[in-house]
Design an enzyme around this catalytic site. Sequence first.
Site, mmCIF file in Angstrom:
data_model
loop_
_atom_site.group_PDB
_atom_site.id
_atom_site.type_symbol
_atom_site.label_atom_id
_atom_site.label_comp_id
_atom_site.label_asym_id
_atom_site.label_seq_id
_atom_site.Cartn_x
_atom_site.Cartn_y
_atom_site.Cartn_z
ATOM 1 N N LEU A 150 -7.015 2.292 6.086
ATOM 2 C CA LEU A 150 -5.910 1.804 6.918
ATOM 3 C C LEU A 150 -5.897 2.553 8.246
ATOM 4 O O LEU A 150 -6.094 3.759 8.305
ATOM 5 C CB LEU A 150 -4.575 2.000 6.203
ATOM 6 C CG LEU A 150 -4.343 1.150 4.961
ATOM 7 C CD1 LEU A 150 -2.903 1.249 4.501
ATOM 8 C CD2 LEU A 150 -4.682 -0.305 5.208
ATOM 9 N N HIS A 174 0.642 5.582 6.780
ATOM 10 C CA HIS A 174 1.773 6.394 7.263
ATOM 11 C C HIS A 174 2.858 6.455 6.195
ATOM 12 O O HIS A 174 3.464 7.492 5.959
ATOM 13 C CB HIS A 174 2.386 5.785 8.535
ATOM 14 C CG HIS A 174 1.465 5.731 9.707
ATOM 15 N ND1 HIS A 174 0.958 4.551 10.197
ATOM 16 C CD2 HIS A 174 0.979 6.703 10.498
ATOM 17 C CE1 HIS A 174 0.194 4.809 11.237
ATOM 18 N NE2 HIS A 174 0.182 6.106 11.442
#
Length: 283
Positions: free
Chosen positions: A184, A37
């Site tokens: 991730l 992110h």
Amino acid sequence: MKVIRTISELRQELSILRETGKKIGFVPTMGALHQGHASLVKRAVEENDVAVVSVFVNPTQFNDMNDLKNYPRDLQADCKLLETIGASIVFAPEVEEMYPEPDTRTFGFAPLDTVMEGACRPGHFNGVAQIVSKLFYAVEPDRAYFGEKDFQQLAIIRAMVKQLNIDVEIIGCPIVRESDGLALSSRNMLLTSEERQRALTISRTLFASVEYAATHTLAETKSYVEEAINATEGLQLEYFQIVDGDSLQEVAKWEDSNYLVGCIALFCGKIRLIDNIKYKEVK
Ligand code: PAF
């Protein structure tokens, strides 16, 4: 950095910025933020005057209520990370704010949404389109950033903005991996250390399959990945498909497309993980 809870306050804040010519970059998230992110937010910060990040666990995109219940949430930690990387606004609404009425809209992006995640998680992409369109109407961003880990989602968002004539540039950003290769994901934090070790088979197999592909047919490469996953205790394959990167439809031969992506979904224990790898990308 401002934390805003309501659409009206968000609109008020952004209209002032827009009036002074500021470009708005937007990163929609469901929180439990990680460096994947962060890479999207950093890009939004670099390429725009203002970076808005939404943190909202969207109930309409979950087809498994346990998955929704267990989805990791930590707004405080998310805000701390976002502050350090220069986000200007965090939009963190309650469910009632985003869904004052049940959203009865039904989207269709066939054939993009009928395969892979669309086939395994009925209603998932409809929920994604519901919330992302609502967020786009609220933020009215110039650019919006999505990770390529959710490869199918990215294709569907691109189709959605065309279908709804939403004036926003959609920017896909590369997968961020741990140093050992694991892609991730917010769900990684739900893995036990043993499961995390097993999950490494996913990226290792995908990377090895790129080398394998150089001297084998597409069908052989597909079997190679399927067999490696099936041979690993604790991993349960849902699908591995080698698809055209634009149409998301399976292809039979390497020569059939200039843009080929292998997309995988599996359960590692009870945790569902996805990943993908590019075999060919001729632009
Ligand atoms: O990718 C996600 O985290 C979600 O699907 C999104 C785009 C934030 C919509 O809830």
